[in-house]
Design a protein around this motif. Structure first.
Motif, PDB file in Angstrom:
ATOM      1  N   UNK A 139       0.907  -1.191  -0.130  1.00 33.23           N
ATOM      2  CA  UNK A 139       0.027  -0.171  -0.145  1.00 33.23           C
ATOM      3  C   UNK A 139       0.882   1.153   0.029  1.00 33.23           C
ATOM      4  N   UNK A 140       1.705   1.216   0.900  1.00 34.97           N
ATOM      5  CA  UNK A 140       2.881   2.466   0.958  1.00 34.97           C
ATOM      6  C   UNK A 140       3.607   2.624  -0.197  1.00 34.97           C
ATOM      7  N   UNK A 141       4.365   1.622  -0.519  1.00 37.06           N
ATOM      8  CA  UNK A 141       5.496   1.616  -1.701  1.00 37.06           C
ATOM      9  C   UNK A 141       4.746   1.148  -3.141  1.00 37.06           C
ATOM     10  N   UNK A 142       4.031   0.239  -3.211  1.00 33.45           N
ATOM     11  CA  UNK A 142       3.292  -0.009  -4.458  1.00 33.45           C
ATOM     12  C   UNK A 142       2.106   0.784  -4.583  1.00 33.45           C
ATOM     13  N   UNK A 143       1.526   1.510  -3.748  1.00 35.68           N
ATOM     14  CA  UNK A 143       0.350   2.422  -3.824  1.00 35.68           C
ATOM     15  C   UNK A 143      -0.872   1.646  -4.499  1.00 35.68           C
ATOM     16  N   UNK A 144      -1.360   0.499  -3.754  1.00 36.54           N
ATOM     17  CA  UNK A 144      -2.440  -0.241  -4.654  1.00 36.54           C
ATOM     18  C   UNK A 144      -3.673   0.159  -4.000  1.00 36.54           C
ATOM     19  N   UNK A 220       2.523  -8.335  -6.169  1.00 40.33           N
ATOM     20  CA  UNK A 220       3.174  -8.400  -4.781  1.00 40.33           C
ATOM     21  C   UNK A 220       4.098  -9.762  -4.718  1.00 40.33           C
ATOM     22  N   UNK A 221       5.396  -9.332  -4.813  1.00 41.71           N
ATOM     23  CA  UNK A 221       6.438 -10.718  -4.973  1.00 41.71           C
ATOM     24  C   UNK A 221       7.218 -11.190  -4.097  1.00 41.71           C
ATOM     25  N   UNK A 222       6.830 -12.417  -3.407  1.00 45.99           N
ATOM     26  CA  UNK A 222       7.598 -13.183  -2.659  1.00 45.99           C
ATOM     27  C   UNK A 222       8.628 -14.149  -3.248  1.00 45.99           C
ATOM     28  N   UNK A 244       9.290  -8.457  -1.901  1.00 47.11           N
ATOM     29  CA  UNK A 244       9.536  -8.440  -0.330  1.00 47.11           C
ATOM     30  C   UNK A 244      10.202  -9.880  -0.108  1.00 47.11           C
ATOM     31  N   UNK A 245      10.533 -10.670  -0.870  1.00 46.65           N
ATOM     32  CA  UNK A 245      11.328 -11.975  -0.480  1.00 46.65           C
ATOM     33  C   UNK A 245      11.708 -12.477  -1.844  1.00 46.65           C
ATOM     34  N   UNK A 266       9.531  -0.769 -10.379  1.00 46.49           N
ATOM     35  CA  UNK A 266       9.739  -1.902  -9.707  1.00 46.49           C
ATOM     36  C   UNK A 266      10.423  -1.203  -8.052  1.00 46.49           C
ATOM     37  N   UNK A 267       9.892  -1.709  -7.207  1.00 44.55           N
ATOM     38  CA  UNK A 267      10.348  -1.419  -5.837  1.00 44.55           C
ATOM     39  C   UNK A 267      10.405  -2.459  -4.785  1.00 44.55           C
ATOM     40  N   UNK A 268      10.947  -2.292  -3.696  1.00 39.47           N
ATOM     41  CA  UNK A 268      10.895  -3.397  -2.867  1.00 39.47           C
ATOM     42  C   UNK A 268      11.373  -2.578  -1.479  1.00 39.47           C
ATOM     43  N   UNK A 269      11.621  -3.582  -0.280  1.00 39.14           N
ATOM     44  CA  UNK A 269      11.990  -3.489   0.758  1.00 39.14           C
ATOM     45  C   UNK A 269      12.137  -4.538   1.788  1.00 39.14           C
TER      46      UNK A 269
END
Length: 334
Positions: A139-144, A220-222, A244-245, A266-269
């Motif tokens: 929600x915060x990074x990908x803004x769904x 949303x990729x793990x 995220x993983x 493309x982002x992640x944390x």
């Protein structure tokens, strides 16, 4: 509130290795610094990063407890200087920088949240790590946003279960993947509208069929690894992907032109190394946006199994088997 002991029991890992390297040990009780609280732990969530830390692949950041465990639920039993938002005796669940697998755990006061109405300690302990991760990334990074379509990999795990529930409750259309046919109904029960078995089906083709060849707005990729390029194929124009993983590997060969042509972001944390302030901001948004859904029981975490703290090796073995659906939680003696 009874007097605090000078020592407490926790899980210790002497050398990285199999689940059996975890054993009970005793240490001096930690003392909260300014802005921190000490929690008497009733339950602690078990997460993927715990397993990585146990095998030596995810060392704690500087200043964090070397004891495994990133989320707890319990009672606040000591306050550091300057803490005013909590009182001794308050029942909270909390993100902790380490130390969750023990009778007591330190964390920052700003990383605690009230136990939702009607929730047990076990249910509450299943919330922080996954909800901080999902909210901060999806929600915060990908803004769904409501009305968008999201592809959630690993839909039956702790992170995936939470992502499906939150995205669905907040108005998004959810496509989930799983590697086991028997987990399909579980993902549907959480709110997914389509569930794809990635072992037997081409998930890109299935996504395109479901979205009438438009693709999804967010992935949303793990998984990482070979899924990254497939995710780019499944994304719509101006789509977003958040990693995220890396369950399928830390490296990916991607078609850069596809990313450019679709204008994909493309982002992640990773959660644990983020600043105290960044985690506090996630906690603030969770309190405002998500806790009402928990208080009203529109979202309830699925607890797959509980184990006493002394059986932490069994909890890790279950997690590594991939047989769980939802969360695994450790319980401590009352």
């Amino acid at each position: 509130m009874s007097a605090l002991p000078s020592e407490y029991t926790h899980i210790q890992v002497e050398q990285p290795g199999a689940p059996e390297v975890m054993r009970l040990s005793r240490s001096s009780l930690p003392v909260p610094a300014a802005g921190q609280v000490l929690i008497r732990v009733h339950a602690a969530g078990v997460n993927g990063p715990d397993i990585k830390q146990r095998v030596g692949a995810y060392p704690p950041p500087p200043g964090a407890s070397p004891i495994i465990g990133l989320e707890v639920a319990g009672d606040i039993c000591a306050l550091g200087e300057g803490v005013s938002q909590w009182q001794i005796g308050d029942k909270v669940c909390a993100l902790v920088p380490g130390g969750g697998y023990g009778e007591y755990a330190l964390t920052h006061a700003a990383h605690c949240l009230p136990i939702p109405t009607g929730f047990s300690y076990v249910q509450a302990a299943a919330l922080p790590e996954t909800f901080f991760t999902v909210w901060g990334n999806l929600f915060m990074r990908a803004g769904l946003k409501a009305g968008e379509t999201v592809l959630i990999h690993g839909g039956s795990g702790g992170i995936g279960s939470t992502a499906i529930q939150l995205a669905s409750a907040l108005g998004s259309r959810v496509i989930a993947t799983t590697g086991q046919e028997e987990k399909r109904e579980y993902c549907l029960s959480l709110g997914a509208q389509e569930v794809i078995n990635y072992r037997t089906d081409n998930f890109v083709e299935a996504v395109m069929a479901f979205t009438q060849n438009k693709g999804v707005n967010v992935v949303f990729d793990i998984a990482g690894g070979d899924f990254i390029n497939l995710n780019l194929q499944a994304l719509a124009m101006d789509g977003r992907m958040v990693s995220v993983a890396m369950q399928r590997g830390p490296k990916a060969e991607i078609e850069l032109f596809r990313l450019m042509a679709k204008r994909i972001v493309w982002t992640g944390s990773t959660l644990r190394p983020q600043s105290v302030e960044a985690k506090a901001e996630i906690a603030k948004e969770l309190r405002e946006r998500v806790w009402p859904l928990l208080d009203s029981h529109q979202i309830v975490p699925n607890i797959f199994a509980t184990f006493p703290l002394s059986e932490a090796p069994k909890a890790h073995a279950l997690m590594e088997s991939g047989a769980h659906r939802g969360k695994v939680v450790l319980t401590l003696a009352e």
